[in-house]
Design an enzyme around this catalytic site. Structure first.
Site, PDB file in Angstrom:
ATOM      1  N   LYS A 100     -15.668  -1.571   2.811  1.00  0.00           N
ATOM      2  CA  LYS A 100     -14.961  -2.063   1.624  1.00  0.00           C
ATOM      3  C   LYS A 100     -15.994  -2.620   0.650  1.00  0.00           C
ATOM      4  CE  LYS A 100     -10.623  -3.304   3.948  1.00  0.00           C
ATOM      5  NZ  LYS A 100      -9.812  -4.435   4.497  1.00  0.00           N
TER       6      LYS A 100
ATOM      7  N   GLU B 101       0.806  -1.217   0.000  1.00  0.00           N
ATOM      8  CA  GLU B 101       0.000   0.000   0.000  1.00  0.00           C
ATOM      9  C   GLU B 101       0.842   1.271   0.000  1.00  0.00           C
ATOM     10  OE1 GLU B 101      -2.829  -0.440   3.139  1.00  0.00           O
ATOM     11  OE2 GLU B 101      -3.676  -2.263   2.278  1.00  0.00           O
TER      12      GLU B 101
END
EC number: 4.2.1.11
Length: 428
Positions: free
Chosen positions: A338, A205
């Site tokens: 999400k 990330e």
């Protein structure tokens, strides 16, 4: 003119080099909406099913041609002729077509790709930006970013147990200022790590992933970087953790291999967190307890829930049914959202609404396997979520979301809102 004339899916690559799905929805007017689906590294047990081929001769078994075929051969013919503006009806049609709780027939990746592409096509058709199409005229709050600048756990190949160490520029007056502050701390952290002889390679990330001496050293180098960048920790910048503790949970105990006493009970792990919260300006802890340790979640909520945002990710998996159970039991005070955990835009919006009605904060989140798709940036503004978690300040797959938020802020101009510290409205 918003009638769907074709739906087409293809296999593309995500930011980790794994296949994922991209879907295009075409309307009678000639308008097209396109969406790509992300994929997680650490996943909750009760997430909707991400359909993979399992063919070892292609992409190590991770291909998504089955999901592609499900879109092109099954879903498409069911949706052609429907109005793209009927988001709820389209999502319901796909759920009925799948017929399973976790979308295991068609695959949540297939269903989500279509769901998001439909929304994008409809927004284009009516001439509105995606955030305004989804959220209406009151969609104008830019989120406080939760920036993952140091990686461990499943997101990096190092000896740090905690998966994500994040900064939140809560003292900023606008999103663009928060982004600048975060970038400056990110670069300062690189300098601090270099000065200590640590590796400055980045994880999935975009955060740094050095082999530190302990989990606490990660907090120490971040505190040093905040000061080096000219900011005050606890005022300008707050800290946040994603422990991903389901990855550390085995046989009723938690194992933090790099601590002096690796094996911990739930109470001992909460003691560990409380000590960190007392020493550092930590405002948020995500997945502090394992997804199946509901007793542990109740304990941490009772002890830290008034001081710290306790975010349920693997715990709730963006599932309204599970979230309602958590609300009734008084566990956590925030939910991570999400899109691919649940699989449709409609169900995602339902989960957000349920959380807000219960006084839970909402954090719109990426996955470790991302693409250039920026839907989640628009979603964060559409629902006035207040917070977004979309990685570090490098890697185009992460920065794409930040840049989209800059465009939205610019477009909203004087009507844009940014709450900074006030997003933590349920902490007193």
């Amino acid at each position: 003119m918003s009638e769907i004339t074709d739906v087409y899916a293809r296999e593309i690559l995500d930011s980790r080099g794994n296949p994922t799905l991209e879907v295009e929805v075409f309307l009678e007017s000639g308008v097209m909406g396109r969406a790509a689906v992300p994929s997680g590294a650490s996943t909750g047990e009760r997430e909707a099913l991400e359909l993979r081929d399992g063919d070892a001769s292609r992409y190590l078994g991770k291909g998504v041609l089955k999901a592609v075929d499900n879109v092109n051969d099954i879903i498409a013919e069911q949706l052609i002729g429907m109005e793209a503006t009927d988001q709820v009806g389209i999502d319901r049609r796909m759920l009925e077509l799948d017929g399973t709780e976790y979308k295991s027939t068609l695959g949540a990746n297939a269903i989500l790709g279509v769901s998001l592409a439909v929304a994008k096509a409809a927004a284009e058709e009516v001439g509105l930006p995606l955030y305004q199409y989804i959220g209406g005229c009151n969609a104008r709050e830019l989120p406080l970013p939760m920036m993952n600048i140091l990686n461990g756990g499943a997101h990096a190949d190092n000896n740090v147990d905690i998966q994500e160490f994040m900064i939140m520029p809560a003292g900023a007056r606008s999103f663009s200022e928060a982004l600048r502050m975060g970038a400056e701390v990110f670069h300062a952290l690189k300098s601090v790590l270099k000065g200590k002889g640590y590796n400055t390679a980045v994880g999935d990330e975009g955060g740094f992933a050095p082999n530190l001496k302990s989990n606490e050293e990660a907090l120490e180098v971040i505190m040093e970087a905040i000061a080096k960048a000219g900011y005050k920790a606890g005022e300008d910048i707050l800290l946040a953790l994603d422990v991903a503790s389901s990855e550390l949970f085995k046989d009723g105990k938690y194992f933090l291999e790099n601590e002096a006493k690796p094996e911990k009970t739930a109470d001992e792990l909460i003691d560990f967190y409380e000590n960190l919260v007392n020493k550092y300006p930590i405002i948020s802890i995500e997945d502090g307890m394992a997804e199946n340790d509901w007793e542990g979640w109740k304990k941490i909520t009772d002890r830290l829930g008034k001081r710290v945002q306790l975010v349920g990710d693997d715990l709730f998996v963006t599932n309204t049914k599970i979230l309602k159970e958590g609300i009734s039991k008084g566990v956590a005070n925030s939910i991570l959202i999400k899109l691919n955990q649940i699989g449709t835009l409609t169900e995602t919006l339902d989960a957000i609404e349920t959380a807000k009605r219960a006084g839970y904060t909402t954090v719109i989140s990426h996955r470790s396997g991302e693409t250039e798709d920026t839907t989640l940036a628009d979603l964060a503004v559409a629902v006035n979520a207040g917070q977004i978690k979309t990685g570090s300040l490098c890697r185009t797959d992460r920065v794409a979301k930040y840049n989209q938020l800059l465009r939205i802020e610019d477009e909203l101009d004087v009507t844009a809102q940014f709450r900074g510290k006030d997003v933590f409205y349920n902490l007193r």
